[in-house]
Motif scaffolding. Structure first.
Motif, PDB file in Angstrom:
ATOM      1  N   ARG A  21      34.094  56.393  43.272  1.00 33.33           N
ATOM      2  CA  ARG A  21      34.301  57.824  43.028  1.00 33.33           C
ATOM      3  C   ARG A  21      33.171  58.437  42.216  1.00 33.33           C
TER       4      ARG A  21
ATOM      5  N   ILE B 197      39.445  36.676  37.481  1.00 30.82           N
ATOM      6  CA  ILE B 197      37.980  36.573  37.554  1.00 30.82           C
ATOM      7  C   ILE B 197      37.372  37.068  36.240  1.00 30.82           C
TER       8      ILE B 197
ATOM      9  N   GLY C 244      39.558  44.367  35.919  1.00 28.48           N
ATOM     10  CA  GLY C 244      40.925  43.946  36.239  1.00 28.48           C
ATOM     11  C   GLY C 244      41.487  43.040  35.152  1.00 28.48           C
TER      12      GLY C 244
ATOM     13  N   THR D 156      30.967  49.376  43.475  1.00 27.17           N
ATOM     14  CA  THR D 156      30.099  49.853  42.400  1.00 27.17           C
ATOM     15  C   THR D 156      30.356  49.153  41.069  1.00 27.17           C
ATOM     16  N   SER D 157      31.327  48.227  41.028  1.00 23.28           N
ATOM     17  CA  SER D 157      31.484  47.404  39.815  1.00 23.28           C
ATOM     18  C   SER D 157      32.259  46.140  40.138  1.00 23.28           C
TER      19      SER D 157
ATOM     20  N   GLY E 247      37.717  47.169  48.823  1.00 26.44           N
ATOM     21  CA  GLY E 247      38.058  46.527  47.546  1.00 26.44           C
ATOM     22  C   GLY E 247      38.400  47.489  46.432  1.00 26.44           C
TER      23      GLY E 247
ATOM     24  N   ILE F  71      34.014  42.669  40.927  1.00 27.16           N
ATOM     25  CA  ILE F  71      34.021  41.696  42.023  1.00 27.16           C
ATOM     26  C   ILE F  71      33.295  42.232  43.258  1.00 27.16           C
TER      27      ILE F  71
ATOM     28  N   LYS G 241      49.545  45.469  47.175  1.00 24.43           N
ATOM     29  CA  LYS G 241      48.794  44.321  47.702  1.00 24.43           C
ATOM     30  C   LYS G 241      49.597  43.598  48.789  1.00 24.43           C
TER      31      LYS G 241
ATOM     32  N   ASP H  52      36.519  59.443  47.351  1.00 24.83           N
ATOM     33  CA  ASP H  52      37.781  58.826  46.930  1.00 24.83           C
ATOM     34  C   ASP H  52      38.435  58.215  48.168  1.00 24.83           C
TER      35      ASP H  52
ATOM     36  N   THR I  23      35.699  41.065  34.312  1.00 25.52           N
ATOM     37  CA  THR I  23      36.028  42.164  35.225  1.00 25.52           C
ATOM     38  C   THR I  23      36.977  43.146  34.538  1.00 25.52           C
TER      39      THR I  23
HETATM   40  P1  NAP Z   1      36.673  47.308  39.105  1.00 26.09           P
HETATM   41  O1  NAP Z   1      35.438  46.776  38.455  1.00 26.09           O
HETATM   42  O2  NAP Z   1      37.475  48.321  38.356  1.00 26.09           O
HETATM   43  O3  NAP Z   1      36.227  47.910  40.516  1.00 26.09           O
HETATM   44  C1  NAP Z   1      36.948  48.917  41.164  1.00 26.09           C
HETATM   45  C2  NAP Z   1      35.998  49.609  42.109  1.00 26.09           C
HETATM   46  O4  NAP Z   1      36.734  50.506  42.916  1.00 26.09           O
HETATM   47  C3  NAP Z   1      34.921  50.436  41.417  1.00 26.09           C
HETATM   48  O5  NAP Z   1      33.785  50.447  42.223  1.00 26.09           O
HETATM   49  C4  NAP Z   1      35.565  51.831  41.359  1.00 26.09           C
HETATM   50  O6  NAP Z   1      34.566  52.821  41.210  1.00 26.09           O
HETATM   51  C5  NAP Z   1      36.231  51.838  42.745  1.00 26.09           C
HETATM   52  N1  NAP Z   1      37.361  52.742  42.866  1.00 26.09           N
HETATM   53  C6  NAP Z   1      38.502  52.786  42.108  1.00 26.09           C
HETATM   54  N2  NAP Z   1      39.312  53.751  42.549  1.00 26.09           N
HETATM   55  C7  NAP Z   1      38.680  54.319  43.616  1.00 26.09           C
HETATM   56  C8  NAP Z   1      39.029  55.367  44.507  1.00 26.09           C
HETATM   57  N3  NAP Z   1      40.182  56.026  44.389  1.00 26.09           N
HETATM   58  N4  NAP Z   1      38.157  55.694  45.510  1.00 26.09           N
HETATM   59  C9  NAP Z   1      36.973  55.036  45.625  1.00 26.09           C
HETATM   60  N5  NAP Z   1      36.592  54.039  44.817  1.00 26.09           N
HETATM   61  C10 NAP Z   1      37.444  53.684  43.819  1.00 26.09           C
HETATM   62  O7  NAP Z   1      37.708  46.152  39.529  1.00 26.09           O
HETATM   63  P2  NAP Z   1      37.679  44.534  39.638  1.00 26.09           P
HETATM   64  O8  NAP Z   1      38.467  44.017  38.502  1.00 26.09           O
HETATM   65  O9  NAP Z   1      36.334  44.000  39.920  1.00 26.09           O
HETATM   66  O10 NAP Z   1      38.603  44.372  40.952  1.00 26.09           O
HETATM   67  C11 NAP Z   1      38.036  44.534  42.250  1.00 26.09           C
HETATM   68  C12 NAP Z   1      39.046  44.165  43.320  1.00 26.09           C
HETATM   69  O11 NAP Z   1      39.480  42.802  43.138  1.00 26.09           O
HETATM   70  C13 NAP Z   1      40.306  45.004  43.325  1.00 26.09           C
HETATM   71  O12 NAP Z   1      40.738  45.193  44.666  1.00 26.09           O
HETATM   72  C14 NAP Z   1      41.301  44.155  42.576  1.00 26.09           C
HETATM   73  O13 NAP Z   1      42.641  44.457  42.884  1.00 26.09           O
HETATM   74  C15 NAP Z   1      40.902  42.769  43.071  1.00 26.09           C
HETATM   75  N6  NAP Z   1      41.301  41.677  42.184  1.00 26.09           N
HETATM   76  C16 NAP Z   1      40.713  41.574  40.965  1.00 26.09           C
HETATM   77  C17 NAP Z   1      41.024  40.498  40.145  1.00 26.09           C
HETATM   78  C18 NAP Z   1      40.319  40.321  38.818  1.00 26.09           C
HETATM   79  O14 NAP Z   1      40.438  39.243  38.211  1.00 26.09           O
HETATM   80  N7  NAP Z   1      39.574  41.293  38.360  1.00 26.09           N
HETATM   81  C19 NAP Z   1      41.972  39.544  40.568  1.00 26.09           C
HETATM   82  C20 NAP Z   1      42.578  39.712  41.808  1.00 26.09           C
HETATM   83  C21 NAP Z   1      42.229  40.773  42.619  1.00 26.09           C
HETATM   84  P3  NAP Z   1      34.926  54.279  40.566  1.00 26.09           P
HETATM   85  O15 NAP Z   1      35.693  54.000  39.313  1.00 26.09           O
HETATM   86  O16 NAP Z   1      33.612  54.967  40.354  1.00 26.09           O
HETATM   87  O17 NAP Z   1      35.742  54.950  41.589  1.00 26.09           O
END
Ligand code: NAP
Ligand code: COA
Length: 264
Positions: free
Chosen positions: A45, A189, A194, A22-23, A94, A25, A161, A67, A192
């Motif tokens: 969530r 990335i 993250g 939902t957001s 993810g 990556i 991880k 969740d 984001t």
């Molecule tokens: P993000 O926008 O915060 O996305 C997180 C997503 O997970 C949202 O859809 C969030 O929705 C959902 N979520 C979080 N907790 C949850 C829960 N307990 N149950 C169900 N859904 C849940 O994060 P992002 O930065 O794009 O990262 C996405 C993935 O890439 C992650 O696995 C992260 O570790 C990995 N990653 C990111 C980066 C980076 O540069 N951003 C680098 C390496 C790896 P709700 O808040 O509505 O639950």
């Protein structure tokens, strides 16, 4: 942006479920899957955020709110997705939580919270989806460089991880030849949540750029293309792999190289 090598119907007839779609990556992955013909369901969530993500994806994408730490809730959500759009061909796990904190600045519950969302959440999604899969399904966990490279202020994410990478490899052994299980490890990335959390100021961002061999942050689109690759026959013999899509970050620190003069 380089041109995609994938035909625009490469995922036609496929059904994809994206936990955490939902957001950021994972939403980028969901959008790309839908553009390439897949029927897509995203889960987070927050129901309002999930509904708005489904709207943004278009192509009749559907959403669920649950969740990932709650095995019963996640199973119920995935079953209802299967009932609405069909057995699953692609499942992405993810969902993640992260914040910067030293070990002495995090409670036991803070550590557990991140491990539960990332690692237990991935176990729950993959364990729960198995009975809902079509033969030949592709499962993809979104992991991170912290799995292999220890980082201060990241004990929870490093542990979670690293666990995900070993879960991927174990499931590849247990579930082959019917199901392929892989991970994608994104580098930093752009745009984001993250990176907003891990590099909140310009000086930290500059330090990150310097270390990356490609000298830039990646895009959600570049991660989505890797997820498409893992979900097509191009990856039919790929299982148990962790695909680094990180501009070379995992190979080594490029901050001490001389400036690249570029090719003529
Ligand atoms: P993000 O926008 O915060 O996305 C997180 C997503 O997970 C949202 O859809 C969030 O929705 C959902 N979520 C979080 N907790 C949850 C829960 N307990 N149950 C169900 N859904 C849940 O994060 P992002 O930065 O794009 O990262 C996405 C993935 O890439 C992650 O696995 C992260 O570790 C990995 N990653 C990111 C980066 C980076 O540069 N951003 C680098 C390496 C790896 P709700 O808040 O509505 O639950
Ligand atoms: N430093 C130290 N501890 C922190 C913290 C921080 N910055 N943020 C939260 N915590 C602790 C809380 O104090 C709590 O511990 P306690 O009960 O001992 O006080 C524990 O972590 C759980 O916090 P809570 O807010 O109840 O968890 P939640 O399940 O509602 O939310 C988070 C989970 C904390 C990871 C939240 O940031 C989140 O939902 N993140 C999702 C988005 C995200 O992180 N995206 C990036 C993905 S890479």
């Amino acid at each position: 942006m380089s041109q995609s090598p994938f035909r625009d119907d490469v995922l036609a007839g496929k059904t994809a479920f994206i936990a955490g779609g939902t957001s950021g990556i994972n939403l980028g992955i969901a959008k790309r899957f839908a553009e390439l013909g897949a029927r897509v369901a995203v889960l987070g969530r927050n129901p309002e955020k999930a509904a708005s993500a489904a709207d943004e994806i278009g192509h009749d994408a559907i959403w669920r709110a649950a969740d990932v730490r709650d095995y019963g809730a996640i199973c119920e959500a995935m079953k209802s997705v299967r009932d609405e759009i069909g057995a699953l061909d692609i499942v992405v796990s993810g969902a993640a939580g992260n914040f910067l904190a030293p070990v002495l600045g995090m409670s036991a519950n803070a550590f557990k919270t991140v491990v539960d969302i990332d690692l237990l959440g991935t176990f729950n999604v993959f364990r729960g989806c198995h009975e809902l899969l079509n033969p030949g399904a592709s499962l993809i966990a979104i992991t991170a460089g912290q799995a292999e490279q220890a980082m201060a202020m990241q004990a929870h994410a490093c542990a979670a991880k690293a666990g995900i990478n070993q879960l991927v490899r174990t499931l590849a052994i247990e579930w082959g030849p019917d199901v392929r299980v892989n991970g994608i490890s994104p580098g930093p990335i752009a745009d984001t949540e993250g990176m907003a959390r891990l590099a909140p100021d310009e000086s930290t961002r500059q330090q990150h750029y310097a270390r990356i061999p490609m000298k830039r942050w990646g895009t959600c689109y570049e991660i989505a293309e890797a997820a498409v690759y893992l979900s097509t026959p191009a990856a039919s013999y790929v299982t148990g792999a962790i695909l680094d899509v990180d501009g070379g970050s995992s190979v080594g620190d490029a901050s001490r190289t001389s400036p690249n003069k570029g090719l003529a």
